[in-house]
Design an enzyme around this catalytic site. Structure first.
Site, PDB file in Angstrom:
ATOM      1  N   VAL A 196       8.595 -61.536 -22.611  1.00 47.09           N
ATOM      2  CA  VAL A 196       7.531 -61.115 -21.682  1.00 47.09           C
ATOM      3  C   VAL A 196       6.449 -60.430 -22.511  1.00 47.09           C
ATOM      4  CG1 VAL A 196       6.996 -59.703 -19.656  1.00 47.09           C
ATOM      5  CG2 VAL A 196       9.228 -60.840 -19.850  1.00 47.09           C
ATOM      6  N   MET A 206      18.297 -49.981 -24.354  1.00 50.06           N
ATOM      7  CA  MET A 206      18.283 -48.669 -25.010  1.00 50.06           C
ATOM      8  C   MET A 206      17.363 -47.717 -24.264  1.00 50.06           C
ATOM      9  SD  MET A 206      18.606 -49.530 -29.027  1.00 50.06           S
ATOM     10  CE  MET A 206      16.937 -50.052 -29.281  1.00 50.06           C
ATOM     11  N   HIS A 263      12.297 -55.687 -19.715  1.00 49.62           N
ATOM     12  CA  HIS A 263      13.628 -55.349 -19.189  1.00 49.62           C
ATOM     13  C   HIS A 263      13.723 -55.710 -17.704  1.00 49.62           C
ATOM     14  CE1 HIS A 263      13.120 -52.212 -22.488  1.00 49.62           C
ATOM     15  NE2 HIS A 263      14.251 -52.795 -22.856  1.00 49.62           N
ATOM     16  N   ALA A 308      13.760 -46.576 -22.098  1.00 49.87           N
ATOM     17  CA  ALA A 308      12.307 -46.784 -22.207  1.00 49.87           C
ATOM     18  C   ALA A 308      11.960 -48.166 -21.645  1.00 49.87           C
ATOM     19  CB  ALA A 308      11.826 -46.618 -23.651  1.00 49.87           C
ATOM     20  N   LYS A 342      13.045 -62.243 -27.166  1.00 50.25           N
ATOM     21  CA  LYS A 342      12.271 -61.367 -28.049  1.00 50.25           C
ATOM     22  C   LYS A 342      13.075 -60.970 -29.283  1.00 50.25           C
ATOM     23  CE  LYS A 342       9.531 -57.654 -29.002  1.00 50.25           C
ATOM     24  NZ  LYS A 342      10.403 -56.864 -29.817  1.00 50.25           N
ATOM     25  N   ASP A 343      14.379 -60.692 -29.074  1.00 47.06           N
ATOM     26  CA  ASP A 343      15.260 -60.320 -30.184  1.00 47.06           C
ATOM     27  C   ASP A 343      16.122 -61.537 -30.523  1.00 47.06           C
ATOM     28  OD1 ASP A 343      14.759 -57.272 -30.478  1.00 47.06           O
ATOM     29  OD2 ASP A 343      14.952 -57.618 -28.339  1.00 47.06           O
TER      30      ASP A 343
HETATM   31  P1  AMP Z   1      16.116 -52.934 -25.940  1.00 51.49           P
HETATM   32  O1  AMP Z   1      16.091 -51.880 -24.901  1.00 51.49           O
HETATM   33  O2  AMP Z   1      14.871 -53.011 -26.756  1.00 51.49           O
HETATM   34  O3  AMP Z   1      17.385 -52.940 -26.733  1.00 51.49           O
HETATM   35  O4  AMP Z   1      16.127 -54.317 -25.142  1.00 51.49           O
HETATM   36  C1  AMP Z   1      17.103 -54.592 -24.174  1.00 51.49           C
HETATM   37  C2  AMP Z   1      17.036 -56.031 -23.813  1.00 51.49           C
HETATM   38  O5  AMP Z   1      15.743 -56.359 -23.319  1.00 51.49           O
HETATM   39  C3  AMP Z   1      17.291 -56.971 -25.010  1.00 51.49           C
HETATM   40  O6  AMP Z   1      18.044 -58.083 -24.574  1.00 51.49           O
HETATM   41  C4  AMP Z   1      15.902 -57.362 -25.408  1.00 51.49           C
HETATM   42  O7  AMP Z   1      15.838 -58.606 -26.077  1.00 51.49           O
HETATM   43  C5  AMP Z   1      15.227 -57.452 -24.052  1.00 51.49           C
HETATM   44  N1  AMP Z   1      13.769 -57.337 -24.191  1.00 51.49           N
HETATM   45  C6  AMP Z   1      13.076 -56.360 -24.814  1.00 51.49           C
HETATM   46  N2  AMP Z   1      11.747 -56.625 -24.786  1.00 51.49           N
HETATM   47  C7  AMP Z   1      11.613 -57.811 -24.149  1.00 51.49           C
HETATM   48  C8  AMP Z   1      10.492 -58.633 -23.814  1.00 51.49           C
HETATM   49  N3  AMP Z   1       9.256 -58.299 -24.138  1.00 51.49           N
HETATM   50  N4  AMP Z   1      10.730 -59.786 -23.155  1.00 51.49           N
HETATM   51  C9  AMP Z   1      11.999 -60.152 -22.824  1.00 51.49           C
HETATM   52  N5  AMP Z   1      13.091 -59.410 -23.107  1.00 51.49           N
HETATM   53  C10 AMP Z   1      12.906 -58.261 -23.758  1.00 51.49           C
END
Ligand code: AMP
Length: 325
Positions: free
Chosen positions: A209, A62, A69, A64, A182-183
């Protein structure tokens, strides 16, 4: 739910992208090329057609972007011929009272992270590109696993998330997709969707991470004031305390984790659970084996989630990943 898979298929060739090659001499390292940027479906179709090889991994985000990531991207980069990153703030997965309008937008920095990590193609559409006829009448249903934990606090969230993941899998024509542990509930549901609906996509998970002090990296951490950030450390600390009690069984794990959380009244805990990683049901006291210790709570104005895979039993403790997909 699973552990990080060995990223490459047996016999697969690691990608020969400049960003994946360690430089013998830093000065001799060529700058990685800027990824192709596609904003529309036509641009994506054209750019995707130029990635002639079928081995395309996607990392859906998403925006940021942070080092969490970047780690997903690098793992995909190391194992696949081509890497596509999607940057899309999906309105369908945000509730009316959630943070869609204030979600951080850092597109130029995101593009730099993608460049440094060796991404071939960035698809960054607006909602009208993804949903040209408005909100889709037909959606993917997450089913009962989408109603618990995060789903209880965020009704409809997982249907919206799975709907966009399905669309982005179709649009990018990926053979693999990388998601963060994480999710954890999201990851489980995406695996289930691919299995239950026969998506020809290999889902690969990547361990969470963290910042050096244990806080799980998240785009939402930018909302935290310095004192919120201190408070937020109780979430990862609770998970570590719980995992340290894993040799004594489920109630000891829950008790140890809760003891950390109650010392931090400024963290408004939504749930702390120790559940089976496939069913998300509380594990009974006799249970030994892998389990998911997960926590969610509000710190200041920010809702945060975190989790740890743990092994319950005599040699119990925190696991980096689950052993089975
Ligand atoms: P988001 O942009 O928050 O939707 O995350 C995009 C992807 O990055 C998803 O698969 C999340 O689970 C992964 N992600 C976000 N934060 C972390 C983290 N701290 N460690 C590993 N993967 C992450």
């Amino acid at each position: 739910m699973t552990a990080a898979q060995p990223a490459a298929q047996p016999g697969a060739q690691p990608a020969a992208h400049p960003a994946a090659q360690p430089a013998a001499h830093p000065a001799a390292q060529p700058a990685p090329p800027t990824p192709v940027l596609a904003r529309t479906r036509d641009e994506l179709r054209e750019a995707r057609a130029r990635l002639d090889d079928g081995d395309v991994a996607v990392v859906m985000t998403m925006g940021a972007l942070h080092q969490g990531h970047a780690t997903l991207i690098r793992q995909a980069r190391a194992a696949h011929q081509h890497v596509v990153v999607t940057i899309f703030l999906n309105p369908l997965q945000f509730g009316p009272k959630e943070d869609l309008s204030r979600y951080p937008r850092t597109f130029d920095a995101d593009l730099q992270i993608c460049t440094d990590a060796g991404v071939d193609l960035v698809f960054a559409p607006t909602p009208d590109v993804v949903y040209p006829e408005g909100d889709p009448g037909v959606r993917i249903s997450a089913g009962p696993l989408g109603d618990v934990l995060e789903g209880q606090s965020r009704p409809g969230h997982f249907d919206g998330m799975l709907t966009v993941v399905a669309k982005l899998m179709h649009l990018t024509r990926c053979s693999a997709a990388y998601f963060g542990q994480k999710d954890a509930q999201q990851l489980l549901l995406i695996r289930r969707m691919c299995r239950d609906l026969d998506f020809p996509v290999r889902v690969v998970s990547v361990p969470t991470v963290r910042e050096p002090d244990g806080l799980a990296m998240s785009s939402r951490n930018t909302y935290l004031t310095p004192s919120d950030r201190e408070t937020a450390l109780c979430l990862s600390a609770a998970l570590r305390a719980g995992a340290a009690a894993a040799g004594e069984g489920p109630s000891a794990v829950r008790r140890a984790a809760r003891a950390v959380l109650v010392r931090e009244p400024l963290a408004l805990v939504d749930y702390l659970v120790l559940v089976h990683p496939d069913t998300l049901e509380d594990v009974p006291e006799w249970y030994r084996g892998e389990a998911l210790l997960a926590v969610a709570g509000r710190v200041g104005t920010t809702r945060l989630i975190d989790n740890l895979p743990v092994l319950l039993g005599p040699d119990g403790g925190a696991l980096e990943t689950f052993s089975q997909p």
